[in-house]
Enzyme design. Structure first.
Site, PDB file in Angstrom:
ATOM      1  N   GLU A  28     -12.163  -9.720  -8.849  1.00 38.16           N
ATOM      2  CA  GLU A  28     -12.166 -10.816  -9.336  1.00 38.16           C
ATOM      3  C   GLU A  28     -13.679 -11.403  -8.883  1.00 38.16           C
ATOM      4  OE1 GLU A  28      -9.915 -14.300  -7.394  1.00 38.16           O
ATOM      5  OE2 GLU A  28     -11.664 -15.469  -7.699  1.00 38.16           O
ATOM      6  N   SER A  34      -3.655  -5.887  -3.239  1.00 31.84           N
ATOM      7  CA  SER A  34      -3.425  -7.825  -3.907  1.00 31.84           C
ATOM      8  C   SER A  34      -4.153  -8.487  -2.404  1.00 31.84           C
ATOM      9  CB  SER A  34      -1.399  -8.528  -3.315  1.00 31.84           C
ATOM     10  OG  SER A  34      -2.170  -9.638  -3.296  1.00 31.84           O
ATOM     11  N   SER A  35      -4.598  -9.247  -2.881  1.00 34.15           N
ATOM     12  CA  SER A  35      -5.690  -9.460  -1.837  1.00 34.15           C
ATOM     13  C   SER A  35      -5.259 -10.864  -0.671  1.00 34.15           C
ATOM     14  CB  SER A  35      -7.087 -10.499  -2.381  1.00 34.15           C
ATOM     15  OG  SER A  35      -7.654 -11.291  -1.493  1.00 34.15           O
ATOM     16  N   HIS A  52      -2.302  -7.860  -9.498  1.00 36.73           N
ATOM     17  CA  HIS A  52      -2.471  -6.550  -8.073  1.00 36.73           C
ATOM     18  C   HIS A  52      -0.649  -6.506  -7.929  1.00 36.73           C
ATOM     19  CE1 HIS A  52      -6.736  -6.790  -7.577  1.00 36.73           C
ATOM     20  NE2 HIS A  52      -5.976  -5.734  -8.131  1.00 36.73           N
ATOM     21  N   CYS A  66       2.673 -17.403  -9.235  1.00 40.49           N
ATOM     22  CA  CYS A  66       1.523 -18.738  -9.437  1.00 40.49           C
ATOM     23  C   CYS A  66       1.300 -19.079 -10.946  1.00 40.49           C
ATOM     24  CB  CYS A  66       0.153 -18.179  -8.230  1.00 40.49           C
ATOM     25  SG  CYS A  66      -0.533 -17.152  -9.161  1.00 40.49           S
ATOM     26  N   CYS A  72      -6.824 -15.678 -15.042  1.00 37.58           N
ATOM     27  CA  CYS A  72      -6.469 -17.153 -14.950  1.00 37.58           C
ATOM     28  C   CYS A  72      -7.402 -18.232 -14.982  1.00 37.58           C
ATOM     29  CB  CYS A  72      -6.522 -17.569 -12.905  1.00 37.58           C
ATOM     30  SG  CYS A  72      -5.707 -19.024 -12.558  1.00 37.58           S
ATOM     31  N   HIS A  78     -14.035  -6.653  -4.806  1.00 33.52           N
ATOM     32  CA  HIS A  78     -12.669  -7.443  -6.095  1.00 33.52           C
ATOM     33  C   HIS A  78     -13.133  -7.497  -6.892  1.00 33.52           C
ATOM     34  CE1 HIS A  78      -9.744  -9.883  -6.073  1.00 33.52           C
ATOM     35  NE2 HIS A  78      -8.249  -9.200  -5.523  1.00 33.52           N
TER      36      HIS A  78
HETATM   37  S1  SF4 Z   1      -6.199 -18.097  -9.009  1.00 35.15           S
HETATM   38 FE1  SF4 Z   1      -5.417 -15.780  -8.631  1.00 35.15          FE
HETATM   39  S2  SF4 Z   1      -3.528 -16.625  -7.915  1.00 35.15           S
HETATM   40 FE2  SF4 Z   1      -4.328 -18.316  -7.539  1.00 35.15          FE
HETATM   41  S3  SF4 Z   1      -3.235 -19.415  -9.293  1.00 35.15           S
HETATM   42 FE3  SF4 Z   1      -4.478 -18.392 -10.460  1.00 35.15          FE
HETATM   43  S4  SF4 Z   1      -3.367 -16.033 -10.674  1.00 35.15           S
HETATM   44 FE4  SF4 Z   1      -3.196 -17.614  -9.116  1.00 35.15          FE
END
Ligand code: SF4
Length: 335
Positions: free
Chosen positions: A140, A236-237, A55, A26, A110, A138
């Site tokens: 995040e 990796s979720s 991950h 992504c 991100c 997790h």
């Molecule tokens: S939130 Fe996580 S899975 Fe979604 S674009 Fe960002 S890094 Fe990728």
């Protein structure tokens, strides 16, 4: 063989692979991986990274060989060095730890995770109780919770709803981790709405476009697949969710593998259609290796099952852009 028996012999069932699209990297992962590579070029090795940058075993090993050092705690980084924060995001307290340790930081969180952090800060400021749907422990979820620890309660799926307690039922909002199952999250939200009818929803989806798109593609090919292989790591979720979505969609079996070498030949018994996809932190080379492995076993016919186009990209972390720009302008002294 005589003519009769030749005519009566069953035709070999045609074996095929349904290849999900979109799959793999992504925009947030792409940005984070490039950020580590650029930092290594710009500042030289080692570059310290707090937690796995994304991950995925292969990505982490590849970056380690290039000079990245992955640490669990900020205190493990020697003073005066650079530490990069992973795509999953960190709590404000981690920024404070880095400042105390005299560390320069590069934040590869991100932007779609940062969006959820900002929502948490805003609702906490308005004194809402925030129900954060996500997996306890997790990275995040730890990072987002750290933005407003006194206001956030983690709700780890529909079964957790019964025990949720809030201060004022007219000031409750739900937010979520970005990489959850879309369907299960909506079940949790429905259960929360039954319990708290005035529950406020976030202004836009927290589950990110990449997670939703990869799940939609697996749903589209899952029912037609005897076996679904998801390339991705066990931590990796979003990859684990793809296995669950494939099974829910009707696949007879679904397995998560880091590498083609982990596929068990026995999984192919009686299988004519294999569905193949990969998590958002998985480079395409690992999918290509699985395709080769399958082709060697008669699954050479590949059909793409495409459910969405993706064109999102994110610019590099601002600290890195600043230094790259400065160097380009000849303003950076030799390090
Ligand atoms: S939130 Fe996580 S899975 Fe979604 S674009 Fe960002 S890094 Fe990728």
């Amino acid at each position: 063989m005589d003519r009769m028996s030749a005519a009566a012999a069953p035709a070999p069932a045609s074996r095929r692979v349904l290849l999900a699209a979109p799959r793999g990297y992504c925009a947030g992962v792409d940005r984070a991986v490039i950020a580590v590579e650029k930092a290594l070029e710009q500042y030289g090795a080692p570059v310290y990274v707090r937690h796995e940058i994304v991950h995925n075993k292969y990505v982490v090993e590849t970056l380690r060989k290039k000079g990245a050092i992955f640490v669990e705690k900020t205190e493990e980084v020697p003073p005066g060095n650079i530490v990069m924060f992973s795509a999953h995001g960190v709590a404000p307290v981690v920024h404070e730890e880095a400042a105390r340790g005299r560390l320069a930081t590069i934040d590869a969180t991100c932007p779609l995770v940062t969006k959820v952090h900002k929502e948490a800060v805003r609702y906490a400021k308005d004194d809402f109780d925030i129900l954060l749907i996500g997996h306890e422990g997790h990275e995040e979820v730890i990072g987002t919770s750290g933005e407003a620890p006194d206001h956030i309660t983690i709700v780890d799926g529909p079964d957790d709803v019964d025990k949720v307690v809030v201060r004022d039922e007219s000031k409750v909002v739900w937010l979520s981790q970005t990489t959850l199952s879309v369907d299960e999250t909506m079940q949790t939200v429905d259960a929360l709405k039954t319990k708290f009818p005035l529950l406020v929803s976030p202004p836009s989806d927290d589950i990110c476009y990449a997670t939703s798109n990869r799940q939609a593609a697996v749903k589209a090919m899952g029912a037609d697949s005897d076996l679904v292989i998801v390339v991705g790591s066990k931590n990796s979720s979003n990859s684990i969710r793809l296995v669950e979505v494939a099974l829910d969609a009707g696949a007879r079996a679904a397995h998560l593998v880091d590498y083609a070498s982990e596929i068990d030949e026995a999984w192919l018994d009686g299988v004519t259609t294999v569905g193949l996809t990969s998590g958002a932190s998985v480079p395409e080379v690992l999918v290509e290796q699985v395709l080769e492995w399958l082709a060697e076993r008669g699954f050479a016919d590949v059909e793409i099952v495409k459910t969405a186009e993706e064109s999102i990209t994110f610019s590099l972390p601002k600290e890195l852009r600043r230094d790259l720009r400065a160097e380009a302008a000849g303003l950076v002294a030799d390090q």
